[in-house]
Design a protein around this motif. Structure first.
Motif, PDB file in Angstrom:
ATOM      1  N   SER A   1       0.839  -1.196   0.000  1.00  0.00           N
ATOM      2  CA  SER A   1       0.000   0.000   0.000  1.00  0.00           C
ATOM      3  C   SER A   1       0.877   1.250   0.000  1.00  0.00           C
ATOM      4  CB  SER A   1      -0.898   0.013   1.237  1.00  0.00           C
ATOM      5  OG  SER A   1      -1.651   1.210   1.266  1.00  0.00           O
ATOM      6  N   ILE A   2       0.610   2.141  -0.947  1.00  0.00           N
ATOM      7  CA  ILE A   2       1.390   3.379  -1.027  1.00  0.00           C
ATOM      8  C   ILE A   2       0.499   4.617  -0.946  1.00  0.00           C
ATOM      9  CG2 ILE A   2       3.314   2.359  -2.292  1.00  0.00           C
ATOM     10  CD1 ILE A   2       2.079   3.549  -4.874  1.00  0.00           C
ATOM     11  N   SER A   3      -0.799   4.428  -0.666  1.00  0.00           N
ATOM     12  CA  SER A   3      -1.753   5.539  -0.714  1.00  0.00           C
ATOM     13  C   SER A   3      -1.423   6.653   0.274  1.00  0.00           C
ATOM     14  CB  SER A   3      -3.183   5.041  -0.505  1.00  0.00           C
ATOM     15  OG  SER A   3      -3.308   4.409   0.755  1.00  0.00           O
ATOM     16  N   GLU A   4      -0.879   6.345   1.425  1.00  0.00           N
ATOM     17  CA  GLU A   4      -0.554   7.388   2.402  1.00  0.00           C
ATOM     18  C   GLU A   4       0.547   8.307   1.874  1.00  0.00           C
ATOM     19  OE1 GLU A   4       0.822   7.711   7.026  1.00  0.00           O
ATOM     20  OE2 GLU A   4      -0.487   6.055   6.448  1.00  0.00           O
ATOM     21  N   ILE A   5       1.530   7.729   1.214  1.00  0.00           N
ATOM     22  CA  ILE A   5       2.632   8.525   0.652  1.00  0.00           C
ATOM     23  C   ILE A   5       2.141   9.307  -0.564  1.00  0.00           C
ATOM     24  CG2 ILE A   5       4.945   8.417  -0.357  1.00  0.00           C
ATOM     25  CD1 ILE A   5       5.322   5.807   1.340  1.00  0.00           C
ATOM     26  N   VAL A   6       1.316   8.683  -1.385  1.00  0.00           N
ATOM     27  CA  VAL A   6       0.752   9.364  -2.542  1.00  0.00           C
ATOM     28  C   VAL A   6      -0.132  10.526  -2.087  1.00  0.00           C
ATOM     29  CG1 VAL A   6      -0.817   9.112  -4.509  1.00  0.00           C
ATOM     30  CG2 VAL A   6       0.920   7.370  -4.067  1.00  0.00           C
ATOM     31  N   ALA A   7      -0.866  10.348  -0.999  1.00  0.00           N
ATOM     32  CA  ALA A   7      -1.707  11.424  -0.474  1.00  0.00           C
ATOM     33  C   ALA A   7      -0.871  12.650  -0.119  1.00  0.00           C
ATOM     34  CB  ALA A   7      -2.492  10.944   0.746  1.00  0.00           C
ATOM     35  N   ARG A   8       0.320  12.434   0.406  1.00  0.00           N
ATOM     36  CA  ARG A   8       1.213  13.552   0.729  1.00  0.00           C
ATOM     37  C   ARG A   8       1.583  14.304  -0.562  1.00  0.00           C
ATOM     38  NH1 ARG A   8       4.425  15.049   4.916  1.00  0.00           N
ATOM     39  NH2 ARG A   8       4.163  13.100   6.041  1.00  0.00           N
ATOM     40  N   ALA A   9       1.837  13.567  -1.636  1.00  0.00           N
ATOM     41  CA  ALA A   9       2.172  14.191  -2.921  1.00  0.00           C
ATOM     42  C   ALA A   9       0.980  14.967  -3.477  1.00  0.00           C
ATOM     43  CB  ALA A   9       2.639  13.133  -3.924  1.00  0.00           C
ATOM     44  N   VAL A  10      -0.218  14.437  -3.329  1.00  0.00           N
ATOM     45  CA  VAL A  10      -1.415  15.128  -3.806  1.00  0.00           C
ATOM     46  C   VAL A  10      -1.655  16.392  -2.984  1.00  0.00           C
ATOM     47  CG1 VAL A  10      -3.919  14.966  -4.126  1.00  0.00           C
ATOM     48  CG2 VAL A  10      -2.458  13.035  -4.758  1.00  0.00           C
ATOM     49  N   LYS A  11      -1.321  16.380  -1.705  1.00  0.00           N
ATOM     50  CA  LYS A  11      -1.426  17.584  -0.867  1.00  0.00           C
ATOM     51  C   LYS A  11      -0.588  18.719  -1.449  1.00  0.00           C
ATOM     52  CE  LYS A  11      -3.760  17.588   3.033  1.00  0.00           C
ATOM     53  NZ  LYS A  11      -4.945  18.419   3.118  1.00  0.00           N
ATOM     54  N   VAL A  12       0.559  18.374  -2.032  1.00  0.00           N
ATOM     55  CA  VAL A  12       1.423  19.375  -2.666  1.00  0.00           C
ATOM     56  C   VAL A  12       0.665  20.058  -3.796  1.00  0.00           C
ATOM     57  CG1 VAL A  12       3.491  19.685  -4.094  1.00  0.00           C
ATOM     58  CG2 VAL A  12       3.593  18.235  -2.047  1.00  0.00           C
ATOM     59  N   VAL A  13      -0.008  19.280  -4.617  1.00  0.00           N
ATOM     60  CA  VAL A  13      -0.778  19.844  -5.732  1.00  0.00           C
ATOM     61  C   VAL A  13      -1.925  20.691  -5.190  1.00  0.00           C
ATOM     62  CG1 VAL A  13      -2.053  19.352  -7.844  1.00  0.00           C
ATOM     63  CG2 VAL A  13      -0.270  17.794  -7.108  1.00  0.00           C
ATOM     64  N   GLU A  14      -2.596  20.161  -4.198  1.00  0.00           N
ATOM     65  CA  GLU A  14      -3.724  20.860  -3.588  1.00  0.00           C
ATOM     66  C   GLU A  14      -3.308  22.245  -3.085  1.00  0.00           C
ATOM     67  OE1 GLU A  14      -5.580  19.302   0.170  1.00  0.00           O
ATOM     68  OE2 GLU A  14      -6.966  18.473  -1.308  1.00  0.00           O
ATOM     69  N   SER A  15      -2.158  22.325  -2.460  1.00  0.00           N
ATOM     70  CA  SER A  15      -1.703  23.599  -1.898  1.00  0.00           C
ATOM     71  C   SER A  15      -1.128  24.545  -2.959  1.00  0.00           C
ATOM     72  CB  SER A  15      -0.668  23.354  -0.799  1.00  0.00           C
ATOM     73  OG  SER A  15       0.517  22.823  -1.337  1.00  0.00           O
ATOM     74  N   SER A  16      -0.917  24.040  -4.178  1.00  0.00           N
ATOM     75  CA  SER A  16      -0.347  24.878  -5.240  1.00  0.00           C
ATOM     76  C   SER A  16      -1.364  25.858  -5.815  1.00  0.00           C
ATOM     77  CB  SER A  16       0.190  24.005  -6.384  1.00  0.00           C
ATOM     78  OG  SER A  16      -0.880  23.471  -7.154  1.00  0.00           O
ATOM     79  N   GLY A  17      -2.638  25.541  -5.671  1.00  0.00           N
ATOM     80  CA  GLY A  17      -3.676  26.389  -6.250  1.00  0.00           C
ATOM     81  C   GLY A  17      -3.987  26.067  -7.701  1.00  0.00           C
ATOM     82  N   LEU A  18      -3.242  25.147  -8.307  1.00  0.00           N
ATOM     83  CA  LEU A  18      -3.503  24.750  -9.687  1.00  0.00           C
ATOM     84  C   LEU A  18      -4.715  23.823  -9.732  1.00  0.00           C
ATOM     85  CD1 LEU A  18       0.101  23.969 -11.004  1.00  0.00           C
ATOM     86  CD2 LEU A  18      -1.240  26.063 -11.323  1.00  0.00           C
ATOM     87  N   TYR A  19      -5.405  23.848 -10.870  1.00  0.00           N
ATOM     88  CA  TYR A  19      -6.498  22.896 -11.046  1.00  0.00           C
ATOM     89  C   TYR A  19      -5.892  21.505 -11.163  1.00  0.00           C
ATOM     90  CZ  TYR A  19     -10.175  20.099 -13.013  1.00  0.00           C
ATOM     91  OH  TYR A  19     -11.081  19.093 -13.217  1.00  0.00           O
ATOM     92  N   TYR A  20      -6.483  20.536 -10.458  1.00  0.00           N
ATOM     93  CA  TYR A  20      -6.008  19.159 -10.577  1.00  0.00           C
ATOM     94  C   TYR A  20      -7.186  18.206 -10.476  1.00  0.00           C
ATOM     95  CZ  TYR A  20      -6.632  18.182  -5.612  1.00  0.00           C
ATOM     96  OH  TYR A  20      -7.175  17.972  -4.371  1.00  0.00           O
ATOM     97  N   GLU A  21      -6.960  17.019 -10.973  1.00  0.00           N
ATOM     98  CA  GLU A  21      -7.957  15.958 -10.894  1.00  0.00           C
ATOM     99  C   GLU A  21      -7.231  14.673 -10.527  1.00  0.00           C
ATOM    100  OE1 GLU A  21     -10.926  13.567 -13.925  1.00  0.00           O
ATOM    101  OE2 GLU A  21     -10.300  15.604 -14.450  1.00  0.00           O
ATOM    102  N   LEU A  22      -7.630  14.066  -9.435  1.00  0.00           N
ATOM    103  CA  LEU A  22      -7.044  12.806  -8.995  1.00  0.00           C
ATOM    104  C   LEU A  22      -7.721  11.657  -9.734  1.00  0.00           C
ATOM    105  CD1 LEU A  22      -5.112  11.426  -6.983  1.00  0.00           C
ATOM    106  CD2 LEU A  22      -7.011  11.384  -5.355  1.00  0.00           C
ATOM    107  N   THR A  23      -6.937  10.766 -10.312  1.00  0.00           N
ATOM    108  CA  THR A  23      -7.469   9.581 -10.994  1.00  0.00           C
ATOM    109  C   THR A  23      -6.884   8.347 -10.318  1.00  0.00           C
ATOM    110  OG1 THR A  23      -5.717   9.251 -12.635  1.00  0.00           O
ATOM    111  CG2 THR A  23      -7.387  10.936 -13.142  1.00  0.00           C
ATOM    112  N   PRO A  24      -7.384   7.166 -10.621  1.00  0.00           N
ATOM    113  CA  PRO A  24      -6.848   5.965  -9.985  1.00  0.00           C
ATOM    114  C   PRO A  24      -5.374   5.693 -10.298  1.00  0.00           C
ATOM    115  CG  PRO A  24      -8.963   5.489 -11.014  1.00  0.00           C
ATOM    116  CD  PRO A  24      -8.555   6.862 -11.453  1.00  0.00           C
ATOM    117  N   MET A  25      -4.881   6.241 -11.415  1.00  0.00           N
ATOM    118  CA  MET A  25      -3.516   5.934 -11.845  1.00  0.00           C
ATOM    119  C   MET A  25      -2.581   7.136 -11.856  1.00  0.00           C
ATOM    120  SD  MET A  25      -3.709   2.716 -12.250  1.00  0.00           S
ATOM    121  CE  MET A  25      -2.245   2.306 -13.146  1.00  0.00           C
TER     122      MET A  25
END
Length: 106
Positions: A17-41
């Motif tokens: 399972s790597i979802s916890e580490i990936v979530a940290r990376a997605v937090k980076v995008v979230e805090s950037s203010g850029l539009y993003y879309e999370l997909t399964p891959m």
């Protein structure tokens, strides 16, 4: 504006399972203010090339905070300069064309 698909894969975490580490990376995008879309891959990001590259680097680096010794990041970029196109518009365009096609059958 560019559209990028980013996938960060921490290797050697001791778990499948790597979802916890990936979530940290997605937090980076979230805090950037850029539009993003999370997909399964991966994660789709819209912005200028400079903005995208900066966010991708931070996403990659965020995995090392968790003590991971190796990270494999995949980045695909669609940089269209003749007109501004958003990720959602690309999907809509394909769906419209699907509606105009005849069913090829078996």
């Amino acid at each position: 504006m560019a559209i990028a698909e980013v996938s960060v894969v921490p290797i050697g975490t001791g778990s499948t399972s790597i979802s916890e580490i990936v979530a940290r990376a997605v937090k980076v995008v979230e805090s950037s203010g850029l539009y993003y879309e999370l997909t399964p891959m991966g994660t789709i990001i819209e912005g200028s090339l400079d903005e995208i590259f900066e966010v991708v680097k931070k996403m990659h680096e965020s995995c090392f905070v968790e003590g991971v010794a190796r990270v494999l990041s995949h980045v695909r970029i669609d940089d269209r300069r003749d007109k501004r196109v958003r990720a959602e518009e690309k999907v809509i365009s394909v769906k419209e064309k699907l509606g105009n096609m005849e069913d090829p059958g078996p």
